[in-house]
Design a protein around this motif. Structure first.
Motif, short mmCIF file in Angstrom:
data_model
loop_
_atom_site.label_atom_id
_atom_site.label_comp_id
_atom_site.label_asym_id
_atom_site.label_seq_id
_atom_site.Cartn_x
_atom_site.Cartn_y
_atom_site.Cartn_z
N LEU A 1 0.82 -1.21 0.00
CA LEU A 1 0.00 0.00 0.00
C LEU A 1 0.87 1.27 0.00
O LEU A 1 0.53 2.27 -0.65
CB LEU A 1 -0.93 -0.02 1.22
N ARG A 2 1.97 1.21 0.75
CA ARG A 2 2.88 2.38 0.73
C ARG A 2 3.48 2.56 -0.66
O ARG A 2 3.64 3.69 -1.14
CB ARG A 2 3.99 2.18 1.76
N ALA A 3 3.83 1.45 -1.31
CA ALA A 3 4.36 1.55 -2.67
C ALA A 3 3.31 2.12 -3.62
O ALA A 3 3.62 2.95 -4.49
CB ALA A 3 4.83 0.18 -3.15
N PHE A 4 2.06 1.67 -3.47
CA PHE A 4 0.98 2.21 -4.30
C PHE A 4 0.82 3.72 -4.09
O PHE A 4 0.65 4.49 -5.04
CB PHE A 4 -0.32 1.47 -3.97
N ARG A 5 0.88 4.14 -2.84
CA ARG A 5 0.73 5.57 -2.54
C ARG A 5 1.90 6.37 -3.11
O ARG A 5 1.71 7.44 -3.69
CB ARG A 5 0.65 5.75 -1.03
N ASP A 6 3.12 5.85 -2.97
CA ASP A 6 4.28 6.60 -3.44
C ASP A 6 4.36 6.65 -4.97
O ASP A 6 4.79 7.66 -5.54
CB ASP A 6 5.57 5.96 -2.90
N ASP A 7 3.94 5.57 -5.64
CA ASP A 7 4.11 5.50 -7.09
C ASP A 7 2.95 6.12 -7.87
O ASP A 7 3.18 6.74 -8.92
CB ASP A 7 4.28 4.04 -7.53
N LEU A 8 1.72 5.95 -7.38
CA LEU A 8 0.57 6.33 -8.19
C LEU A 8 -0.33 7.40 -7.57
O LEU A 8 -1.28 7.83 -8.23
CB LEU A 8 -0.29 5.09 -8.49
N VAL A 9 -0.07 7.78 -6.33
CA VAL A 9 -0.91 8.79 -5.70
C VAL A 9 -0.13 10.09 -5.49
O VAL A 9 -0.54 11.16 -5.95
CB VAL A 9 -1.49 8.27 -4.36
N ALA B 1 4.39 3.32 -16.85
CA ALA B 1 5.25 2.27 -16.29
C ALA B 1 6.71 2.54 -16.58
O ALA B 1 7.59 2.23 -15.75
CB ALA B 1 4.83 0.91 -16.85
N ALA B 2 6.99 3.12 -17.75
CA ALA B 2 8.39 3.46 -18.06
C ALA B 2 8.93 4.50 -17.10
O ALA B 2 10.12 4.49 -16.75
CB ALA B 2 8.50 3.95 -19.50
N PRO C 1 8.78 -1.07 -12.38
CA PRO C 1 8.03 -2.33 -12.37
C PRO C 1 6.99 -2.41 -11.26
O PRO C 1 5.93 -3.03 -11.44
CB PRO C 1 9.13 -3.40 -12.18
N ARG C 2 7.28 -1.85 -10.11
CA ARG C 2 6.31 -1.94 -9.01
C ARG C 2 5.01 -1.23 -9.36
O ARG C 2 3.90 -1.74 -9.11
CB ARG C 2 6.94 -1.32 -7.75
N ALA C 3 5.13 -0.03 -9.95
CA ALA C 3 3.93 0.69 -10.39
C ALA C 3 3.24 -0.05 -11.53
O ALA C 3 2.00 -0.02 -11.64
CB ALA C 3 4.31 2.10 -10.82
N ALA C 4 4.00 -0.72 -12.41
CA ALA C 4 3.39 -1.47 -13.50
C ALA C 4 2.49 -2.58 -12.97
O ALA C 4 1.39 -2.84 -13.50
CB ALA C 4 4.48 -2.04 -14.41
N LEU C 5 2.94 -3.25 -11.92
CA LEU C 5 2.12 -4.31 -11.34
C LEU C 5 0.83 -3.74 -10.75
O LEU C 5 -0.27 -4.30 -10.96
CB LEU C 5 2.91 -5.04 -10.25
N ALA D 1 2.77 -5.73 -22.53
CA ALA D 1 3.42 -4.42 -22.64
C ALA D 1 4.10 -4.04 -21.33
O ALA D 1 5.26 -3.57 -21.33
CB ALA D 1 2.39 -3.36 -23.04
N LEU D 2 3.42 -4.22 -20.21
CA LEU D 2 4.02 -3.85 -18.92
C LEU D 2 5.20 -4.76 -18.57
O LEU D 2 6.16 -4.31 -17.95
CB LEU D 2 2.95 -3.91 -17.83
N SER D 3 5.14 -6.02 -18.96
CA SER D 3 6.29 -6.91 -18.72
C SER D 3 7.50 -6.47 -19.52
O SER D 3 8.63 -6.45 -19.00
CB SER D 3 5.92 -8.35 -19.07
N ALA D 4 7.27 -6.11 -20.79
CA ALA D 4 8.39 -5.64 -21.61
C ALA D 4 8.99 -4.36 -21.03
O ALA D 4 10.24 -4.21 -20.96
CB ALA D 4 7.92 -5.40 -23.04
N VAL D 5 8.14 -3.43 -20.57
CA VAL D 5 8.65 -2.19 -19.98
C VAL D 5 9.40 -2.48 -18.68
O VAL D 5 10.45 -1.88 -18.40
CB VAL D 5 7.49 -1.21 -19.74
N SER D 6 8.89 -3.42 -17.89
CA SER D 6 9.57 -3.76 -16.63
C SER D 6 10.94 -4.37 -16.88
O SER D 6 11.92 -4.06 -16.20
CB SER D 6 8.70 -4.73 -15.82
#
Length: 490
Positions: free
Chosen positions: A31-39, A159-160, A164-168, A202-207
């Motif tokens: 959840l902390r990763a979600f908040r830091d990457d996407l919020v 994602a780029a 990778p964490r945000a891509a997931l 696409a997200l796997s290739a970017v990761s």
């Protein structure tokens, strides 16, 4: 009356915080990763990068370098244009202006992704669902043809940037949103499964690309740190080597300087006894010279004691000079190296420091020939000039590669330090014939010629010649103590 004292019970321990289990810690970290990457910082300005294109023949074509440096912009806006064309062809029952407006509305998140990718990703799902309804693709909610392409474009760009964490997280949230909308509207998952499949690719290739770039940057940073550390270590080693060589030179030159200072002290002490009835001022001057010479010699020995190594042993023989060079060359010839000596100019006695340094330079240069040029012959050249001594040691190309040598490799550094101590110059390096050359110049100018003693004026003509004998005349003649000292020195 007996008084009873009650025992006080210890205070109850404070309730310790409940320790989270590994599952709770994992969820909390996610959840902390979600908040830091996407919020946090969702509206941060992150424009598409301009690539650094290396110079090549292809890039010299007109406009090729500019086009290659803006390849991300061309790819993204080309995909947006394709999505817009798809939107224009997916509404057969609508007019062209209506299709244009709906198409621009559907690709708006992709245009925003060129500057703010995370915010654009958050807009793709509601905008895509709304655009699908307006274009008549409500049965494929939440993603119609246009929103399908826009979601792939925007998710790849975000994602780029985020990793990778945000891509997931983007894949999981997209899947959850699709399931929620499909369950609420009862449209099923006709477009969700293909979208999640291609989005996962696409997200796997970017990761994978992000992992490789991060790894390369980590390796480059490690190489930079190692290079900086090696440079610092090499610089420190060079300073240590120079200090060691200077200490060695100082120890070797101690005998030379001590000899001169001892001679000054002895001559200053003996000078007054060479003159009969010397003036008191002259005797005091020579006494002061002797005291200063003895004091300087004492300080010199004290300094030498500071710089002397613990394992230093005083040499049993005097320091070598150029007169001992033939003995050195004979030893080199016995070791199997043909060496010849060439002397030009008029030989003269040089200062002992110059003689010692020149001998050591020749010795070190010939030692390098023995170690690093097997089968080569050498030549030693000495050139006596009025302003100093020219020195040159050159060897031919070796007949075979040299064996590994256990030496420390400080010979050239020592020779340069010896030349620098005397104010000279040294150059060393390979020559055109494949051999190696060491050339140096050590300044040692000729001493200034002594002034001729002043001629005593002739006696006046009217003075009668003395009747005394030559011995009495010699005793009566005034003497100059300094001239006598110079005469004894000569």
């Amino acid at each position: 009356m007996k008084q009873t004292t009650g025992t006080t019970s210890p205070p109850p321990p404070r309730s310790a915080g409940i320790r989270k289990g590994p599952e709770a810690q994992f969820v909390s970290a996610g959840l902390r990763a979600f908040r830091d990457d996407l919020v946090r910082g969702a509206w941060a300005y992150r424009p598409l990068p301009v690539l650094s294109v290396p110079d090549s023949e292809t890039m010299r074509l007109p406009g090729a370098r500019r086009l290659a440096s803006h390849a991300p912009h061309v790819l993204v806006f080309g995909s947006i244009l394709f999505a817009l064309l798809v939107s224009l062809g997916t509404g057969p029952y609508m007019s062209l202006p209506e299709l244009m407006v709906l198409g621009l509305f559907g690709v708006a998140p992709a245009v925003l992704a060129a500057t703010r990718p995370v915010a654009a990703w958050w807009l793709t799902m509601p905008v895509g669902a709304f655009a699908s309804v307006l274009t008549g693709y409500g049965d494929t909610l939440p993603f119609g043809p246009v929103s399908f392409l826009v979601t792939l474009i925007v998710s790849t760009i975000a994602a780029a940037w985020q990793g990778p964490r945000a891509a997931l997280w983007m894949w999981v949230i997209t899947a959850a949103f699709s399931a929620f909308v499909g369950g609420m509207t009862g449209t099923g998952s006709g477009s969700t499964v293909p979208l999640l499949f291609f989005l996962g690719l696409a997200l796997s290739a970017v990761s994978i690309w992000h992992f490789r770039r991060t790894t390369r940057e980590t390796v480059r940073e490690a190489h930079r740190e190692v290079s900086a550390e090696r440079s610092a270590t090499a610089a420190e080693r060079t300073r240590a080597v120079r200090l060691e060589e200077r200490t060695t030179i100082a120890r070797e030159l101690h005998d030379v300087v001590a000899h001169h200072m001892s001679v000054v002290a002895i001559q200053a002490e003996a000078a007054p006894y060479r003159v009969e009835d010397p003036p008191q001022e002259l005797a005091d001057a020579f006494a002061a010279i002797r005291e200063n010479a003895v004091a300087a010699l004492t300080e010199l020995r004290r300094v030498l004691g500071v710089v002397r190594a613990d394992d230093y042993e005083a040499p049993d023989a005097p320091q070598p000079v150029l007169a001992d060079l033939d003995r050195l060359l004979d030893g080199v010839r016995e070791a199997g190296v043909p060496v010849e000596k060439l002397v030009t100019g008029r030989r003269r006695e040089l200062p002992q420091g110059v003689e010692l340094s020149a001998y050591r330079m020749v010795q070190e240069a010939l030692s390098n020939v023995l170690r690093h040029a097997p089968g080569a012959s050498a030549r030693v050249e000495l050139a006596y000039v009025p302003v100093g001594l020219g020195l040159r040691v050159v060897n031919d190309a070796p007949e075979r590669p040299a064996d590994p040598s256990p030496g420390a490799g400080h010979g050239l550094t020592g020779m340069r330090e010896r030349a620098a101590v005397l104010g000279g110059e040294l150059h060393a390096g390979p020559d055109e014939a494949g051999g190696f050359e060491v050339s140096a110049f050590l300044p040692a100018p000729l001493p200034a010629p002594e002034e001729s003693p002043a001629v005593a004026p002739e006696p006046p003509a009217e003075a009668a010649p003395s009747a005394a004998g030559p011995e009495q005349a010699a005793e009566a003649a005034p003497t100059t103590p300094l001239s006598l000292v110079k005469k004894e020195d000569r």
